[in-house]
Design a protein around this motif. Structure first.
Motif, short mmCIF file in Angstrom:
data_model
loop_
_atom_site.label_atom_id
_atom_site.label_comp_id
_atom_site.label_asym_id
_atom_site.label_seq_id
_atom_site.Cartn_x
_atom_site.Cartn_y
_atom_site.Cartn_z
N GLN A 47 36.44 44.11 33.80
CA GLN A 47 35.63 42.78 33.32
C GLN A 47 36.74 41.81 32.98
O GLN A 47 37.63 42.22 32.71
CB GLN A 47 34.96 43.12 31.85
N SER A 48 36.21 40.91 33.53
CA SER A 48 36.69 39.18 33.29
C SER A 48 37.08 38.91 31.78
O SER A 48 37.76 38.64 31.25
CB SER A 48 36.17 38.53 33.90
N LEU A 73 33.34 41.48 41.24
CA LEU A 73 32.98 40.43 40.31
C LEU A 73 31.72 40.04 41.39
O LEU A 73 31.21 39.66 40.28
CB LEU A 73 34.04 39.76 40.14
N GLU A 75 29.23 37.12 42.01
CA GLU A 75 29.40 36.03 41.96
C GLU A 75 30.04 35.28 40.35
O GLU A 75 30.32 33.92 40.42
CB GLU A 75 27.25 35.92 41.82
N THR A 76 30.49 36.04 39.57
CA THR A 76 31.11 36.07 38.96
C THR A 76 32.61 35.30 38.90
O THR A 76 33.35 34.86 38.06
CB THR A 76 30.99 37.18 37.21
N GLY A 77 33.04 35.67 40.22
CA GLY A 77 34.67 35.73 40.61
C GLY A 77 35.16 34.17 40.64
O GLY A 77 35.92 33.95 40.14
N THR A 79 33.14 32.01 38.68
CA THR A 79 33.68 31.44 37.22
C THR A 79 34.80 31.99 36.81
O THR A 79 35.88 31.41 35.86
CB THR A 79 32.18 32.33 36.11
N CYS A 80 35.11 33.14 37.07
CA CYS A 80 36.64 33.92 36.49
C CYS A 80 37.64 32.73 37.28
O CYS A 80 38.76 32.62 36.12
CB CYS A 80 36.95 35.09 36.45
N SER A 83 37.71 29.60 35.00
CA SER A 83 38.38 29.78 34.35
C SER A 83 39.92 29.96 33.70
O SER A 83 40.37 29.11 32.59
CB SER A 83 38.24 31.43 32.92
N THR A 101 31.94 35.13 50.26
CA THR A 101 32.29 34.71 48.88
C THR A 101 33.04 33.24 48.41
O THR A 101 34.03 33.05 49.64
CB THR A 101 32.20 36.06 48.12
N HIS A 103 35.63 31.54 46.54
CA HIS A 103 36.68 32.07 46.10
C HIS A 103 37.52 30.69 45.95
O HIS A 103 38.21 30.76 46.29
CB HIS A 103 37.81 32.71 46.83
#
Length: 135
Positions: A47-48, A73, A75-77, A79-80, A83, A101, A103
């Protein structure tokens, strides 16, 4: 960090010269066993959120490489990655998975499947780690 700042012995906690490789994936076998333990300390996350806590604990270190499995991950990749880039000294970020994706923000991206030695060479190059030559 407290022990080091106050000159106390670190024993097994000593990690000078060791690159922290933090890998977020649902399948550890994709990356497990690639990195020699005398140069790299590898930790796995699914988990991120947990990854972010570890990166925060290592804040200020320039020896952090994050490997993100974008297939895990989804679509949340992206965002990770965004962050992670907000930390004072952002880690080097290598993504892998489907090249379609998003990236953006990664220092490098590799299509999966890949050869383990190629990932090791990429991390070593970006982290300025000298690997022993293979004869």
């Amino acid at each position: 960090r407290f022990l080091k700042e106050h000159g106390m012995p670190l024993g097994e906690l000593e990690t000078d010269g060791i690159v922290e490789v933090l890998c977020i994936t649902g399948d550890h076998s994709k990356v497990q066993g690639i990195f020699p333990t005398e140069k790299f300390a590898v930790s796995f996350f699914t988990q991120s959120f947990d990854l972010g806590i570890r990166v925060g604990a290592l804040a200020g270190s320039s020896d952090i490489c994050v490997i993100i499995d974008f297939d895990h991950l989804g679509e949340t990749g992206a965002t990770c990655v965004a962050s992670l880039k907000e930390f004072g000294t952002p880690p080097v970020i290598i993504g892998f998975g489907d090249p379609a994706t998003n990236h953006d923000g990664c220092n490098a991206f590799m299509r999966f499947p890949f050869e383990g030695p190629l990932l090791l060479a990429q991390v070593a190059r970006l982290m300025d780690v000298e690997l022993p030559s293979v004869n």
